[in-house]
Design a protein around this motif. Structure first.
Motif, short mmCIF file in Angstrom:
data_model
loop_
_atom_site.label_atom_id
_atom_site.label_comp_id
_atom_site.label_asym_id
_atom_site.label_seq_id
_atom_site.Cartn_x
_atom_site.Cartn_y
_atom_site.Cartn_z
N PHE A 5 1.09 -3.26 -13.79
CA PHE A 5 1.78 -2.38 -12.84
C PHE A 5 2.56 -1.29 -13.58
N TYR A 6 3.17 -1.65 -14.71
CA TYR A 6 3.87 -0.65 -15.53
C TYR A 6 2.89 0.41 -16.04
N ARG A 7 1.72 -0.02 -16.47
CA ARG A 7 0.74 0.93 -17.00
C ARG A 7 0.29 1.93 -15.94
N ARG A 8 0.03 1.43 -14.74
CA ARG A 8 -0.38 2.34 -13.66
C ARG A 8 0.75 3.28 -13.28
N ALA A 9 1.98 2.78 -13.28
CA ALA A 9 3.12 3.65 -12.97
C ALA A 9 3.30 4.72 -14.04
N ASN A 20 0.83 -1.22 0.00
CA ASN A 20 0.00 0.00 0.00
C ASN A 20 0.86 1.26 0.00
N ILE A 21 1.90 1.23 -0.80
CA ILE A 21 2.80 2.39 -0.96
C ILE A 21 2.70 2.87 -2.41
N THR A 22 2.47 4.14 -2.58
CA THR A 22 2.40 4.72 -3.93
C THR A 22 3.82 5.00 -4.42
N GLY A 23 4.19 4.36 -5.52
CA GLY A 23 5.52 4.54 -6.07
C GLY A 23 5.55 5.54 -7.21
N GLU A 43 0.92 6.00 -15.91
CA GLU A 43 -0.16 6.98 -15.73
C GLU A 43 0.17 7.96 -14.61
N ARG A 44 0.72 7.45 -13.53
CA ARG A 44 1.13 8.36 -12.44
C ARG A 44 2.24 9.29 -12.89
N GLN A 45 3.17 8.76 -13.67
CA GLN A 45 4.30 9.57 -14.13
C GLN A 45 3.84 10.70 -15.04
N GLN A 46 2.88 10.45 -15.92
CA GLN A 46 2.44 11.44 -16.88
C GLN A 46 1.39 12.40 -16.32
N SER A 47 0.92 12.15 -15.11
CA SER A 47 -0.08 13.03 -14.51
C SER A 47 0.57 14.33 -14.05
N ARG A 48 -0.27 15.29 -13.74
CA ARG A 48 0.23 16.59 -13.29
C ARG A 48 0.95 16.46 -11.95
N ARG A 49 0.40 15.63 -11.07
CA ARG A 49 1.05 15.43 -9.78
C ARG A 49 2.37 14.68 -9.94
#
Length: 509
Positions: free
Chosen positions: A409-413, A324-327, A415-421
């Motif tokens: 898992f790569y896809r979710r990572a 449950n850690i956001t990477g 998406e996080r990378q390309q987001s504004r946050r």
């Protein structure tokens, strides 16, 4: 008239260091703040009941702290430097006419004390920072840097195969001289034996042959340096040191310093030494596990990890999600979420080509030095009758797609990378952990590991991190705002006939 001072050395009859060292001096304040008396009980079992008394364990750790705070890596220079500073003598607890320990005593004591004792001192200082509200714990930034080992590239020796029986000397003058049989494994160091597999050695031989055939470039190293590898060579001086290289720099024997920094006030939460020939992604599970344990001991919980592309790994993404850690870890550039001409159905777990043919999942496979992969393969008859076969798979009997088993898992990572946050987190990581690494290397004695062995390198890195956290702790001041609340009587008109009296609150800061 011109004055001239005549100096005549005399015995000092009355002198107090405490009166000569100002109270605002850093080491004066540090002496009153830092309590290391727990070290006596921790080191009691390391000494016997007879013989000459050893160096005071607390004094030893104070020497190590001074070395990192003053950026001194040599024990000999450290003792000489402390003998000329009154504030350092006061911090150590020595009088001005009292002899300091020999430099060799510091070296032997460092080897005597285990790594766990140095980690206990690090935990003590880290707990002080937590109690001072300097550590949030929920978000940390991780990075690494190579640190030069105390060994030379010029003295590397070639590893020998782990084979029984006699072997021949390779020198041209002694081709017929038989050397003694290879000693048993119990009398050999692991670094002197070839542990790489046959296919790894074949790949290395092919790579070295390409280096020989390549045209020489300006500034390139000599031929011997190009053919050195951790698989075939080792350092007899420090077998734990490994050959590594950074772009634009010469190859050196290094150790790998992994660092975790809390994003609240830049306090170092974890530091460890690793072999320099390993990838960053291999160190992340161990770093995260130990970091969670340290934070849990201080009643803190890790929620987010910030790292660069070097830590990108499918198993790491899965591990962090399991905890449950956001990477916030950037995905490496070779990963492609989409395959041109093919669409993916996540529910059915199959690909569909442009001709409408399905490529279902067949099986898992693991190749050498790679992670777990998934094989998607179309039917033989479907590809043979497809009109696009000549352009899709002209040399194969069917179309096959190989994807990583951690693709979701790569896809979710990604998406996080390309987001504004995600972009904000990247900037936060850069301004948090990278300056800390630079400070340790330039100002806290981590430019070179002056001891030998991975355990010794870990101790040096821990002391550098302790010194860095202590400097932050001594400079930190609690930020507070003074607020006042004033009740104001407000008269408002509800209508032309009725009025309402209310109270409003105005906050002043």
């Amino acid at each position: 008239m011109q004055g001239r001072k005549d100096y005549t050395e005399k015995h000092i009859t009355y002198f107090q260091l405490s009166s000569r060292v100002p109270k605002h001096n850093f080491y004066h304040r540090l002496k009153e703040t830092l309590d290391l008396t727990f070290i006596y009980e921790a080191t009691k079992q390391l000494y016997g009941h007879t013989g000459n008394p050893s160096i005071d364990p607390v004094v030893f750790f104070k020497f190590m702290l001074i070395g990192c705070l003053e950026n001194i890596t040599s024990d000999r220079k450290l003792v000489e430097h402390c003998s000329m500073r009154m504030d350092l003598l006061y911090f150590l607890g020595y009088n001005i006419d009292e002899l300091l320990p020999w430099h060799s005593t510091l070296s032997r004591t460092r080897q005597l004390y285990p790594e766990a004792l140095f980690e206990a001192v690090f935990d003590k200082v880290f707990s002080l920072c937590v109690a001072h509200n300097m550590v949030a714990g929920r978000r940390v930034a991780i990075d690494s840097a190579p640190v030069k080992a105390n060994a030379s590239m010029e003295r590397l020796l070639e590893k020998q195969p782990d084979l029984p029986g006699p072997r021949l000397v390779q020198a041209a003058a002694d081709q017929n001289q038989v050397v003694d049989t290879i000693p048993p494994p119990s009398k050999r160091h692991a670094g002197s034996i070839i542990t790489a597999s046959d296919h790894q050695l074949k790949q290395l031989k092919k790579h070295q042959q390409n280096l020989k055939n390549a045209p020489p470039t300006s500034g390139a190293s000599h031929e011997k340096a190009q053919l050195l590898s951790n698989k075939t060579h080792y350092s007899p001086t420090d077998p734990d040191a490994r050959i590594s290289v950074k772009p634009g720099k010469a190859r050196k024997l290094n150790y790998h310093c992994s660092l975790a920094v809390d994003t609240a006030e830049g306090v170092i939460s974890h530091v460890q030494a690793d072999f320099a020939d390993g990838r960053d992604s291999q160190c992340l599970p161990d770093i995260t596990l130990k970091l969670r344990q340290r934070l849990a001991a201080n009643e803190l919980r890790l929620e987010e990890i910030l790292a660069d592309t070097g830590y990108s790994n499918g198993s790491n993404y899965a591990l962090l999600e399991g905890w449950n850690i956001t990477g916030w870890i950037s995905v490496f550039g070779h990963y492609k979420p989409q395959i041109e001409g093919f669409s993916y159905d996540s529910e059915g777990d199959y690909f569909t080509c442009s001709a409408g043919k399905r490529l279902p999942f067949k099986n898992f496979v693991t190749y050498a030095e790679t992670s777990l992969l998934k094989i998607y393969r179309a039917d033989y008859q479907a590809c043979q009758q497809c009109p696009l076969k000549s352009t899709c798979v002209p040399k194969s009997q069917y179309r096959q797609i190989i994807r990583t088993a951690y693709d979701p898992f790569y896809r979710r990572a990604l998406e996080r990378q390309q987001s504004r946050r995600g972009k904000r987190m990247k900037k936060l990581r850069q301004r948090t952990v990278e300056p800390v690494l630079g400070s340790l290397v330039e100002y806290n004695g981590l430019r070179k590991i002056n001891v030998r062995g991975k355990a010794g390198a870990h101790k040096v890195m821990l002391m550098a991190a302790i010194a860095f956290n202590l400097k932050k702790y001594m400079k930190f001041t609690t930020k507070s705002t003074l607020g006042q609340a004033i009740a104001l009587k407000v008269e408002c008109s509800l209508s032309s006939q009725d009025t309402c009296l209310g109270f409003g609150v105005l906050f002043l800061s």
